[in-house]
Design an enzyme around this catalytic site. Structure first.
Site, short mmCIF file in Angstrom:
data_model
loop_
_atom_site.label_atom_id
_atom_site.label_comp_id
_atom_site.label_asym_id
_atom_site.label_seq_id
_atom_site.Cartn_x
_atom_site.Cartn_y
_atom_site.Cartn_z
N GLU A 91 62.77 7.61 30.72
CA GLU A 91 63.35 8.65 31.54
C GLU A 91 62.55 9.94 31.49
O GLU A 91 61.89 10.27 30.50
CB GLU A 91 64.77 8.91 31.07
CG GLU A 91 65.63 7.71 31.37
CD GLU A 91 67.09 8.04 31.44
OE1 GLU A 91 67.84 7.19 31.94
OE2 GLU A 91 67.48 9.13 31.03
N CYS A 104 60.64 17.27 31.16
CA CYS A 104 60.75 16.62 29.85
C CYS A 104 60.26 15.18 30.02
O CYS A 104 60.79 14.42 30.81
CB CYS A 104 62.23 16.66 29.43
SG CYS A 104 62.54 15.80 27.90
N CYS A 111 61.81 3.91 20.26
CA CYS A 111 61.18 4.72 19.21
C CYS A 111 61.39 4.04 17.87
O CYS A 111 62.47 3.51 17.60
CB CYS A 111 61.79 6.12 19.18
SG CYS A 111 61.02 7.19 17.94
N CYS A 115 66.11 7.79 14.24
CA CYS A 115 67.02 8.86 13.80
C CYS A 115 68.47 8.48 14.11
O CYS A 115 68.75 7.89 15.16
CB CYS A 115 66.66 10.18 14.48
SG CYS A 115 64.98 10.71 14.11
N CYS A 118 70.20 9.73 17.49
CA CYS A 118 69.42 9.62 18.72
C CYS A 118 69.60 8.24 19.34
O CYS A 118 69.35 7.23 18.67
CB CYS A 118 67.95 9.89 18.41
SG CYS A 118 66.86 9.60 19.81
N CYS A 344 69.46 15.88 25.87
CA CYS A 344 68.68 15.26 24.80
C CYS A 344 69.44 14.12 24.14
O CYS A 344 70.62 14.24 23.87
CB CYS A 344 68.43 16.24 23.67
SG CYS A 344 67.66 17.69 24.20
N1 SAH Z 1 60.59 12.15 18.93
C1 SAH Z 1 60.43 13.52 19.11
C2 SAH Z 1 60.64 13.98 20.54
C3 SAH Z 1 61.76 13.34 21.30
S1 SAH Z 1 63.37 13.73 20.78
C4 SAH Z 1 61.31 14.30 18.15
O1 SAH Z 1 62.17 13.72 17.52
O2 SAH Z 1 61.11 15.51 18.04
C5 SAH Z 1 63.57 15.37 21.40
C6 SAH Z 1 64.63 16.20 20.69
O3 SAH Z 1 65.94 15.72 20.99
C7 SAH Z 1 64.48 16.14 19.18
O4 SAH Z 1 64.62 17.40 18.59
C8 SAH Z 1 65.65 15.27 18.81
O5 SAH Z 1 65.99 15.47 17.50
C9 SAH Z 1 66.70 15.67 19.79
N2 SAH Z 1 67.79 14.70 19.91
C10 SAH Z 1 67.72 13.37 19.81
N3 SAH Z 1 68.94 12.83 19.98
C11 SAH Z 1 69.80 13.84 20.19
C12 SAH Z 1 71.20 13.90 20.46
N4 SAH Z 1 71.94 12.80 20.53
N5 SAH Z 1 71.75 15.10 20.62
C13 SAH Z 1 70.98 16.24 20.58
N6 SAH Z 1 69.66 16.23 20.35
C14 SAH Z 1 69.07 15.04 20.15
FE1 SF4 Z 2 62.51 8.96 17.85
FE2 SF4 Z 2 64.81 9.96 18.69
FE3 SF4 Z 2 64.01 10.45 16.20
FE4 SF4 Z 2 62.73 11.60 18.26
S1 SF4 Z 2 64.85 11.94 17.66
S2 SF4 Z 2 61.81 10.58 16.50
S3 SF4 Z 2 62.91 9.96 19.82
S4 SF4 Z 2 64.51 8.43 17.06
#
Ligand code: SAH
Ligand code: SF4
Length: 383
Positions: A91, A104, A111, A115, A118, A344
């Site tokens: 996306e 974005c 990934c 996390c 996420c 996000c």
């Molecule tokens: N992988 C990279 C970039 C993509 S994620 C990273 O982790 O930085 C982009 C941002 O969205 C990151 O700061 C991540 O922590 C945040 N993010 C991911 N899932 C989220 C969620 N469910 N709610 C709010 N922010 C989220």
């Molecule tokens: Fe990967 Fe999501 Fe963690 Fe970013 S926040 S590193 S996209 S798992």
């Protein structure tokens, strides 16, 4: 198999032209046709010699991922789902604001970092995107928006690598893509308006500082290793002290004189005043100068399989005040595109679950998942 010219930065395109027996300066013309004018076929490139256009027709092509769907939010945010083949989709989100337009961009299908909060992380890793697939998101969006908004000037002023995937785990494809975005003959973005967001891949932060220093956002999410190990599993490999050292080294080369720390606010998990005070001690040890940084608090965008809850507004405000009272510049991210799941961490919401984790957890909770039209491809070609 012919070469996809979206895969090349200007230097790569110059080498390609040389291999065709053409002068290197031809690459500049070609590059401008592709990225500045959005040409889709070589015949449109009227100032290139016919003989070159003929050579290109047999040796090269221009191909961005195709659009599976497009959704526009009531606040003007637009989300595209791109097909990258093999059942994978990524996306891209455009966020218009008064003084800028931000795109974005995704760097991977899925990934591997995983996390907890996420949805892309819950999906698991599918594959790295190619440079053409990364640049193709910008190429498509910029020229689509210009047509749509009837604008001849640049529409996208800022790019953030904050879509699906960990950009620094796809460095080989990321680097030429960043160069295309920065190039004056390409999209001409300033280094300060191009942000790579990382969960903390320390060795690659050092590489980026040397190869292509752009603005850096680091996804911190916790003040201690024990909590961060749990929320961002990569922390077990690169713990906070190492991450902070890498941030300090990055600042020597960075186009901005601070690192942005992103911090996703999770109710009862990392959002207490005590956590904020620990963050203050972390970035300003013994009240000293410490690391030059800003905090961006992101209200968690919930998805069912996470089992996590968004912090309430008052708690986010209290947390922000605790940091700013200690002299740390803190912002709270506005959620945009809520009505189209463009915020996000919701980006992967409709994409196939690769690991089955989401499905397993949902099954345990007896919730049935109905595939969305996007997942089944039912509204393919809508855009
Ligand atoms: N992988 C990279 C970039 C993509 S994620 C990273 O982790 O930085 C982009 C941002 O969205 C990151 O700061 C991540 O922590 C945040 N993010 C991911 N899932 C989220 C969620 N469910 N709610 C709010 N922010 C989220
Ligand atoms: Fe990967 Fe999501 Fe963690 Fe970013 S926040 S590193 S996209 S798992």
């Amino acid at each position: 198999m012919t070469a996809n010219l979206l895969d090349y930065d200007l230097e790569g395109l110059a080498l390609f032209c040389e291999r065709l027996g053409e002068k290197r300066y031809r690459a500049v013309q070609l590059f401008r046709w592709i990225h500045q004018k959005g040409a889709v076929c070589f015949d449109d490139m009227t100032d290139l010699a016919k003989s070159l256009r003929e050579k290109l027709a047999t040796t090269a092509h221009l191909s961005a991922p195709s659009v599976l769907s497009q959704h526009q939010s009531s606040d003007g945010t637009i989300k595209w789902l791109f097909d990258v083949g093999g059942g994978d989709a990524v996306e891209t989100v455009f966020i218009p604001e008064d003084d800028r337009g931000t795109l974005c961009i995704s760097s991977q299908a899925g990934c591997a970092v995983g996390c907890r909060f996420c949805s892309t992380g819950h999906q698991g890793f599918s594959r790295n995107l190619s440079t053409a697939e990364i640049v193709g998101q910008l190429w498509f969006a910029e020229h689509f928006l210009r047509k749509h908004l009837k604008q001849s000037q640049r529409v996208i002023s800022n790019v953030v690598m904050m879509g699906m995937g960990e950009p620094l785990q796809n460095y080989a494809a990321l680097l030429p893509a960043l160069r295309v975005m920065l190039d004056d003959h390409g999209y001409g973005l300033s280094r300060r308006r191009l942000t790579v967001s990382t969960s903390g891949v320390v060795p690659m932060m050092d590489r980026l500082a040397l190869d292509c220093p752009v603005a850096l956002a680091v996804s911190l999410h916790a003040p201690t290793d024990s909590l961060r190990d749990h929320l961002v599993p990569l922390n077990r490999k690169y713990p906070i002290a190492e991450l902070f050292d890498a941030c300090t080294r990055y600042l020597v080369h960075a186009p901005r004189d601070f690192i942005t720390f992103e911090y996703c606010m999770l109710d009862g998990v990392n959002d207490q005043v005590e956590h904020a005070l620990e963050l203050v001690r972390l970035v300003r040890p013994q009240g000293g100068i410490g690391l030059s940084c800003k905090f961006n608090l992101i209200p968690f965008n919930p998805f069912p399989a996470s089992g996590l809850v968004r912090s309430n507004g008052a708690q986010v405000q209290l947390f922000a005040r605790t940091l700013s009272d200690a002299g740390i510049v803190t912002t709270i991210r506005k959620t945009r595109g809520d009505d189209i799941d463009a915020a996000c961490g919701q980006l992967a919401g409709d994409v196939r679950d690769r690991t089955g984790v989401d499905e397993r957890i949902l099954r345990q909770r007896r919730i049935v998942i109905h595939p969305s039209p996007e997942a089944t491809g039912a509204d393919r070609g809508q855009a």
